[in-house]
Scaffold this motif. Structure first.
Motif, PDB file in Angstrom:
ATOM      1  N   THR A  20       0.832  -1.207   0.000  1.00 52.30           N
ATOM      2  CA  THR A  20       0.000   0.000   0.000  1.00 52.30           C
ATOM      3  C   THR A  20       0.865   1.255   0.000  1.00 52.30           C
ATOM      4  OG1 THR A  20      -1.785  -1.144   1.169  1.00 52.30           O
ATOM      5  CG2 THR A  20      -1.805   1.263   1.237  1.00 52.30           C
ATOM      6  N   CYS A  21       1.975   1.224   0.726  1.00 54.38           N
ATOM      7  CA  CYS A  21       2.881   2.369   0.761  1.00 54.38           C
ATOM      8  C   CYS A  21       3.466   2.640  -0.622  1.00 54.38           C
ATOM      9  CB  CYS A  21       3.997   2.130   1.773  1.00 54.38           C
ATOM     10  SG  CYS A  21       3.455   2.207   3.485  1.00 54.38           S
ATOM     11  N   LEU A  22       3.810   1.607  -1.355  1.00 57.94           N
ATOM     12  CA  LEU A  22       4.326   1.780  -2.709  1.00 57.94           C
ATOM     13  C   LEU A  22       3.268   2.418  -3.611  1.00 57.94           C
ATOM     14  CD1 LEU A  22       6.207  -1.620  -3.164  1.00 57.94           C
ATOM     15  CD2 LEU A  22       7.271   0.654  -3.154  1.00 57.94           C
ATOM     16  N   LEU A  23       2.031   1.951  -3.492  1.00 54.56           N
ATOM     17  CA  LEU A  23       0.950   2.516  -4.299  1.00 54.56           C
ATOM     18  C   LEU A  23       0.742   3.995  -3.973  1.00 54.56           C
ATOM     19  CD1 LEU A  23      -1.434   2.215  -6.276  1.00 54.56           C
ATOM     20  CD2 LEU A  23      -2.834   1.494  -4.320  1.00 54.56           C
ATOM     21  N   LEU A  24       0.678   4.334  -2.693  1.00 57.13           N
ATOM     22  CA  LEU A  24       0.464   5.726  -2.292  1.00 57.13           C
ATOM     23  C   LEU A  24       1.621   6.615  -2.730  1.00 57.13           C
ATOM     24  CD1 LEU A  24      -0.984   5.289   1.311  1.00 57.13           C
ATOM     25  CD2 LEU A  24      -2.215   5.999  -0.760  1.00 57.13           C
ATOM     26  N   GLN A  25       2.829   6.093  -2.647  1.00 52.87           N
ATOM     27  CA  GLN A  25       3.983   6.877  -3.063  1.00 52.87           C
ATOM     28  C   GLN A  25       3.946   7.137  -4.563  1.00 52.87           C
ATOM     29  OE1 GLN A  25       6.040   9.143  -2.335  1.00 52.87           O
ATOM     30  NE2 GLN A  25       7.380   8.035  -0.939  1.00 52.87           N
ATOM     31  N   PHE A  26       3.556   6.136  -5.335  1.00 51.28           N
ATOM     32  CA  PHE A  26       3.526   6.279  -6.790  1.00 51.28           C
ATOM     33  C   PHE A  26       2.391   7.184  -7.252  1.00 51.28           C
ATOM     34  CE2 PHE A  26       2.234   4.586 -11.043  1.00 51.28           C
ATOM     35  CZ  PHE A  26       3.366   5.004 -11.730  1.00 51.28           C
ATOM     36  N   THR A  27       1.220   7.034  -6.661  1.00 49.92           N
ATOM     37  CA  THR A  27       0.056   7.774  -7.144  1.00 49.92           C
ATOM     38  C   THR A  27      -0.118   9.134  -6.483  1.00 49.92           C
ATOM     39  OG1 THR A  27      -1.377   6.649  -5.535  1.00 49.92           O
ATOM     40  CG2 THR A  27      -1.203   5.674  -7.743  1.00 49.92           C
ATOM     41  N   ASP A  28       0.255   9.235  -5.199  1.00 50.94           N
ATOM     42  CA  ASP A  28      -0.026  10.460  -4.437  1.00 50.94           C
ATOM     43  C   ASP A  28       1.214  11.173  -3.916  1.00 50.94           C
ATOM     44  OD1 ASP A  28      -2.634   9.705  -4.810  1.00 50.94           O
ATOM     45  OD2 ASP A  28      -2.968   9.062  -2.752  1.00 50.94           O
TER      46      ASP A  28
END
Length: 212
Positions: A20-28
């Motif tokens: 989830t941290c990777l997703l948030l870092q990439f998108t947000d």
């Protein structure tokens, strides 16, 4: 925003590895060190540019707990790419990589692009899996490989973009036939129907995402 292609992605791996941290870092472009465990799947998207092509990434962040494994499998179908994540500080998460990979390959096309991600590489003193060990496993199983840190943003964008570039290369080499409904790939409104081929060049990006 218009785009040439849409690629469906999965992020898979044990619970607590930083999916989830990777997703948030990439998108947000943000790091959220404390958050609730993912139940089922969460979603994010972002547009990147590769060799002049606008690629929209639809990214599903899946739960790592065994309890939700049957739900997670329902998201495998129709995916073109996957980030298979382990935590470089926890040996058991690396030991489970083979099981995750086998699970994915039972439910998706064999042409799927998979990148093995060793996350939390900022935690050098706690490292339990060497970079060489991760690279060797990836090479043996035909995977891309990269170490990342969602906390510092190291290689986060690169991991998603390299996977997209690999999918685009397969399209250009006719591994995927996008004139039909290829799994996890859709042609966007701005893609000229007669100009699918051609090698891509340098990679740039639009939009943004950073977590450990």
């Amino acid at each position: 925003m218009s785009y040439d292609y849409l690629f469906k992605y999965l992020i898979i791996g044990d619970t607590g590895v930083g999916k989830t941290c990777l997703l948030l870092q990439f998108t947000d472009k943000r790091f959220q060190p404390v958050h609730d465990l993912t139940i089922g799947a969460e979603f994010g998207d972002r547009v990147v540019t590769i060799g002049g092509r606008s690629i929209k990434l639809h990214i599903w962040d899946t739960a790592g707990q065994e309890t939700f494994r049957s739900i997670t499998r329902s998201f495998y179908r129709g995916a073109a790419g996957a980030l298979l994540v382990y935590d470089i500080t926890r040996r058991e998460t690396f030991n489970h990589v083979a099981s995750w990979m086998e699970d994915v390959r039972q439910h998706v096309t064999h042409n799927m692009s998979i990148i093995l991600i060793g996350n939390k590489c900022d935690l050098v003193r706690k490292r339990a899996i060497s970079k060489d060990e991760g690279e060797m496993f990836a090479k043996q199983h035909g995977l891309l490989f990269m170490e990342t840190s969602a906390r510092t943003c190291q290689n986060v964008d690169e991991a998603f973009i390299e996977t997209a570039a690999n999918i685009l290369e397969k399209i250009q080499n006719c591994v995927f036939d996008v004139s039909k409904e290829s799994p996890g790939i859709k042609i966007g409104y701005s893609c000229p129907r007669g100009e699918i081929g051609g090698r891509y060049g340098t990679i740039t990006e639009l939009g943004g995402g950073c977590c450990s």
